[in-house]
Design an enzyme around this catalytic site. Structure first.
Site, PDB file in Angstrom:
ATOM      1  N   ASN A  42      -2.759  -3.376  -7.368  1.00  0.00           N
ATOM      2  CA  ASN A  42      -2.525  -2.032  -6.858  1.00  0.00           C
ATOM      3  C   ASN A  42      -3.153  -1.074  -7.874  1.00  0.00           C
ATOM      4  OD1 ASN A  42      -1.580   0.395  -5.951  1.00  0.00           O
ATOM      5  ND2 ASN A  42       0.599  -0.063  -6.244  1.00  0.00           N
ATOM      6  N   LEU A  43      -4.275  -0.489  -7.503  1.00  0.00           N
ATOM      7  CA  LEU A  43      -5.008   0.362  -8.456  1.00  0.00           C
ATOM      8  C   LEU A  43      -4.429   1.776  -8.533  1.00  0.00           C
ATOM      9  CD1 LEU A  43      -8.676  -0.824  -7.653  1.00  0.00           C
ATOM     10  CD2 LEU A  43      -7.086  -1.738  -9.350  1.00  0.00           C
ATOM     11  N   LYS A  44      -3.479   2.065  -7.657  1.00  0.00           N
ATOM     12  CA  LYS A  44      -2.784   3.365  -7.652  1.00  0.00           C
ATOM     13  C   LYS A  44      -3.799   4.527  -7.665  1.00  0.00           C
ATOM     14  CE  LYS A  44       1.224   1.114  -9.608  1.00  0.00           C
ATOM     15  NZ  LYS A  44       2.439   1.174 -10.376  1.00  0.00           N
ATOM     16  N   HIS A  55       6.173   1.033  -1.356  1.00  0.00           N
ATOM     17  CA  HIS A  55       6.056   0.962  -2.816  1.00  0.00           C
ATOM     18  C   HIS A  55       7.044   1.927  -3.458  1.00  0.00           C
ATOM     19  CE1 HIS A  55       4.527   1.312  -6.882  1.00  0.00           C
ATOM     20  NE2 HIS A  55       4.062   0.093  -6.689  1.00  0.00           N
ATOM     21  N   GLU A 105       6.841   3.934  -5.830  1.00  0.00           N
ATOM     22  CA  GLU A 105       6.370   5.299  -6.096  1.00  0.00           C
ATOM     23  C   GLU A 105       6.375   6.143  -4.827  1.00  0.00           C
ATOM     24  OE1 GLU A 105       2.944   3.845  -8.121  1.00  0.00           O
ATOM     25  OE2 GLU A 105       4.291   3.209  -9.727  1.00  0.00           O
ATOM     26  N   GLU A 128       9.645  -5.656  -6.630  1.00  0.00           N
ATOM     27  CA  GLU A 128       9.233  -4.910  -7.824  1.00  0.00           C
ATOM     28  C   GLU A 128      10.404  -4.056  -8.307  1.00  0.00           C
ATOM     29  OE1 GLU A 128       4.729  -4.179  -7.935  1.00  0.00           O
ATOM     30  OE2 GLU A 128       5.497  -2.729  -6.519  1.00  0.00           O
ATOM     31  N   GLY A 156       5.392  -0.232 -14.781  1.00  0.00           N
ATOM     32  CA  GLY A 156       4.699   0.607 -15.761  1.00  0.00           C
ATOM     33  C   GLY A 156       5.456   0.817 -17.058  1.00  0.00           C
ATOM     34  N   SER A 158       5.163  -4.744 -14.514  1.00  0.00           N
ATOM     35  CA  SER A 158       4.730  -5.116 -15.866  1.00  0.00           C
ATOM     36  C   SER A 158       4.235  -6.551 -15.979  1.00  0.00           C
ATOM     37  CB  SER A 158       5.849  -4.830 -16.874  1.00  0.00           C
ATOM     38  OG  SER A 158       6.071  -3.427 -16.943  1.00  0.00           O
TER      39      SER A 158
END
Ligand code: 13P
Length: 234
Positions: free
Chosen positions: A6-8, A87, A89, A156, A162, A192
């Site tokens: 996931n390159l966000k 996700h 976020e 997750e 992160g 992580s």
């Protein structure tokens, strides 16, 4: 196994193209792993190869007046049939509700998309004990068709994303074993994951792959993790 990046909100369109080219080069050299990459929206493009490129988000629509969003008209342009939904976020930073996620899930399920559906508890739920935590996670399954054939679930923990913190290997295995009772869909661990712990995580029972954020930004690190999965031959 399924190894996903996931390159966000990272990498430019040019950097992403280089990233995927390097990855494709690695993967097409004998890897049998399923490799997924979720680039930023502005870096989406048509990629023909073994690496599967998916969208980090899209609105449940073909097109229309949804400022700032994209729909299937934009995804179809690039032949994208894979999407990340739920996700942490999007849930916690952007405030997407379970109701909205269910709507999105059903819309993309109807169209046969491969859906990577994310779940995971915030720190206070983990600290409230196993029962509370599992109760919270159960709410994230509400309205979700857990038997959908193109479903992949990613566990997750929010507090592990992160932060460099991860649950113990034993905890990951235990939670994954519990979650497998809710759905037999492939179950990834995320939060992580680095080159230094990926091998141990991948080796765990009921871990079918990993969803990697920051460490996947280095394509060589991500390739190393794919190599670990290949060696495990699970
Ligand atoms: P990190 O690997 O940076 O913790 O992010 C995980 C993640 O959110 C993947 O979706």
């Amino acid at each position: 196994m399924i190894i996903a990046a996931n390159l966000k909100t990272n990498l430019t369109r040019k950097q992403t193209a280089e990233y995927i080219a390097e990855l494709e080069n690695y993967v097409s050299n004998g890897s049998t792993q399923e490799v997924l990459v979720f680039p930023a929206m502005s870096s989406l493009d048509s990629y023909d190869g073994k690496v599967i490129v998916g969208a980090q988000n899209a609105y449940p629509t073909q097109n229309g007046a949804f400022t700032g969003e994209i729909g299937t008209e934009q995804l179809d342009e690039f032949g994208i049939k894979t999407i990340l939904i739920g996700h942490s976020e999007r849930r916690h930073v952007l405030g997407e509700t379970q109701e909205e996620l269910v709507k999105k899930f059903n819309f993309y399920k109807e169209l046969g998309y491969k859906i990577v559906y994310c779940i995971g508890e915030p720190l206070e739920k983990r600290e409230a004990g196993k029962e509370e935590m599992m109760k919270y996670i159960s709410t994230q399954y509400k309205g979700i068709d857990t038997s959908y054939e193109n479903l992949i679930i990613a566990y997750e923990p929010v507090w592990a994303i992160g932060t460099g913190l991860t649950p113990t290997l034993e905890d990951i295995e235990n939670i994954h074993t519990d979650l497998k009772e809710k759905s037999t869909a492939p179950l990834l661990y995320g939060g992580s994951v680095k080159v230094t712990n990926a091998q141990e995580v991948l080796a765990l029972k009921n871990v079918d792959g990993i969803l990697v954020g920051s460490a996947a930004l280095y394509v060589e690190h991500f390739c190393t993790m794919i190599g670990y999965a290949q060696k495990l031959q699970k």
